[in-house]
Design a protein around this motif. Sequence first.
Motif: not given
Length: 351
Positions: A222-224, A255-258, A263-264, A270-271
């Motif tokens: 969440a901080i990232i 929000t999601i596109p930018l 996210i990547l 996380s993986t």
Amino acid sequence: MSSSPVAGPAPTGPTSGTDTGATGRHAPDRVRGPGRRAPRIRPVSAGARRGPRRRAARYWPQYLAISPYYLIFSVFMLFPVLYTVFLAFQKWDGIGDMHFVGFQQFRFLWDDPVFWLSVRNTLVIWVLSTVPMLFMALVLAVLVNSTKRLTAFYRVALFIPSITSLVAIAIFFGAIFSNNFGLINAILRALHLSAVPWMSNEWTIKLVISALMTWQWTGYNAIIYLAGLQAIPSELYEAARMDGAGPVRIFRSITIPLLRPIILFTVVISTVTGLQSFTEPQVLFGSEAATNPNSGGPGQAGLTTLLYFYHQAFDNNDFGYGAAIVWAFFLLILLIVGINWRLVQRKERRS
């Protein structure tokens, strides 16, 4: 009175400016053509050759200052990693002589049902923890970014779980989800509901481990995400609101596109961390069975791949097979990270 000889005109033509040999004949000019000057080759002096070495010697105090890190890294990280490659082709109990066995460890690994059980458990726990973790982290980041008060408090509160001792967290979760005296089952009994065997059922064991990992890393992600949200210009949101876009449409279209590169990054990190789950099942179920420790609890439902490596190497003293497990799982992690990278990149190209 004798007259002085008169010099004739200078020779012209292709023989002009050429050297003469011992026979007096002109040699053909192979160096320069008409109107060109012959290239001058400057000899490289010894001082010029020593220039890079002198510049490197000038910064030796800086190199000396950072050398402890590289020495410690080489001794305690790089050498053990390279040594496991050699160890994977040996049979060794940690005390006696090594015996070279070639690819026998990997052939046994391919036919080992417990290894594939540990891989399956690891993948299930990773999916159950990573997907809700990243979703909740993004939602929390959007909520914190939209507020104007107590933002510093929220950031500290979100980051505390990631710096708390994982052993302490695992002991706390083990007490909460205990079958007989756990807080969750106490609440269920108070509501006249049947208790849940959290620490003895195959799927509830995975849920407990996943909940522990989700609680620990949700705030970190969440901080990232919050840092990425603050980099988005507020003018885009204002223009979208003026055009009549609602919160859901703004979230999906802006929000999601930018945030896609962020996210990547979180998906890859996380993986890698999710597939390396070890402390959670080791603390929850490490000493539950005295004859077969670190087996992952009842039915080996919590046996992850790194816990299986630890069990083979340090409980069974089979260090060669443990090294083979680690390297096989390392290649599996690379494969899964590559698949995640391609999937996210493909979605980005389509959008």
